[in-house]
Design a protein around this motif. Structure first.
Motif, mmCIF file in Angstrom:
data_model
loop_
_atom_site.group_PDB
_atom_site.id
_atom_site.type_symbol
_atom_site.label_atom_id
_atom_site.label_comp_id
_atom_site.label_asym_id
_atom_site.label_seq_id
_atom_site.Cartn_x
_atom_site.Cartn_y
_atom_site.Cartn_z
ATOM 1 N N GLY A 1 69.346 34.396 112.611
ATOM 2 C CA GLY A 1 70.113 33.330 112.009
ATOM 3 C C GLY A 1 71.477 33.160 112.659
ATOM 4 O O GLY A 1 71.944 34.015 113.417
ATOM 5 N N THR B 1 74.102 32.952 110.779
ATOM 6 C CA THR B 1 75.027 33.608 109.852
ATOM 7 C C THR B 1 74.364 34.859 109.292
ATOM 8 O O THR B 1 73.143 35.033 109.371
ATOM 9 C CB THR B 1 75.393 32.687 108.676
ATOM 10 N N ARG C 1 74.061 35.500 106.159
ATOM 11 C CA ARG C 1 73.216 35.050 105.047
ATOM 12 C C ARG C 1 71.823 34.664 105.549
ATOM 13 O O ARG C 1 70.808 35.029 104.945
ATOM 14 C CB ARG C 1 73.867 33.864 104.337
ATOM 15 N N GLU C 2 71.757 33.929 106.638
ATOM 16 C CA GLU C 2 70.456 33.521 107.183
ATOM 17 C C GLU C 2 69.653 34.737 107.638
ATOM 18 O O GLU C 2 68.439 34.804 107.397
ATOM 19 C CB GLU C 2 70.662 32.545 108.351
ATOM 20 N N ASP C 3 70.313 35.689 108.276
ATOM 21 C CA ASP C 3 69.615 36.892 108.718
ATOM 22 C C ASP C 3 69.055 37.670 107.535
ATOM 23 O O ASP C 3 67.922 38.160 107.571
ATOM 24 C CB ASP C 3 70.553 37.790 109.529
ATOM 25 N N ASN D 1 66.071 35.885 106.073
ATOM 26 C CA ASN D 1 64.904 36.074 106.936
ATOM 27 C C ASN D 1 64.260 37.440 106.682
ATOM 28 O O ASN D 1 63.032 37.565 106.600
ATOM 29 C CB ASN D 1 65.301 35.957 108.407
#
Length: 229
Positions: free
Chosen positions: A86, A88, A90-92, A95
């Motif tokens: 990601g 960010t 948060r995205e990581d 995921n």
């Protein structure tokens, strides 16, 4: 490589029996769910599959290798694809949580729990599964923490403890009790629990322990001995 197919390309020239391997790996997960890691033996699996122990030994050098192959063919089948990175933290984290949820959804709760217990009995099993099938989502890779620190999203010294202690445990508990796990729930978990805890971990006055899904948590007996000594 943890999965060893000794028959492929071997001197005996035995053909690879895909259907037999499917039956074996499915049986390994069945025995694991019913009898735990200790109950997974070459003899027990061969007997239930109505095949010979030799057919198992031709494929795997040890019980650990056989269990890894079963996990790779079953619950972690979709984890072999590279994990998207990601933009960010948060995205990581989302995921990772999404991958772990899909992995757990591919097995019943008994199998997932027994895999956790197996990892506690054999810490190297957890490491080998992560290395063999790719990130399962149960652990927070150091590379993700480092990227978040570089972006200014986490302070230096952040620990993966909160992720590895909380995420797998709550997903397993919610799944065992038939509770909803959707994108909204995972976002709430990441936003209100995991991200704040990761940020706070760098400010901890003590060294944080290993989380239960780290593969190397401290055993209860050690803690008990320290408290009673």
């Amino acid at each position: 490589m943890a999965y060893i197919n000794k028959s492929a390309g071997g001197s005996r020239g035995r053909p690879r029996d895909v259907e037999l391997e499917r039956r074996i790996t499915s049986t390994v997960l069945e025995v694991l769910a019913e009898d735990g890691y200790e109950g997974v033996t070459f003899e027990a699996v061969a007997r239930r599959c109505q095949t010979s122990k030799a057919s198992l030994y031709r494929r795997w050098a040890s019980k650990r290798d056989m269990v890894i192959a079963a996990v790779k063919a079953g619950p972690a089948h979709d984890s072999t694809a590279p994990l998207p990175r990601g933009a960010t933290l948060r995205e990581d984290l989302l995921n990772l949580c999404g991958r772990l949820e899909r992995t757990m959804a591919a097995a019943d709760s008994s199998t997932a729990l027994m895999l956790l217990q197996a990892g506690l009995e054999d810490p190297e099993l957890c490491d080998a599964i992560e290395e063999s099938v790719g990130p399962t989502g149960a652990r927070l890779p150091q590379s993700i923490i480092d990227a978040a620190v570089a972006r200014g999203e986490l302070p230096a010294g952040a620990s993966p403890f909160a992720f590895e202690e909380v995420v797998g445990a709550v997903l397993l508990l919610r799944r065992a009790n038939g509770l909803l796990i959707d994108n909204g729930y995972l976002a709430a978990l990441v936003d209100t629990v995991i991200v704040p805890a990761l940020a706070a971990s760098a400010r901890s006055a003590t060294t944080l322990p290993f989380g239960i899904f780290s593969g190397h948590p401290e055993a209860r007996s050690t803690i008990h001995n320290q408290e009673t000594s």
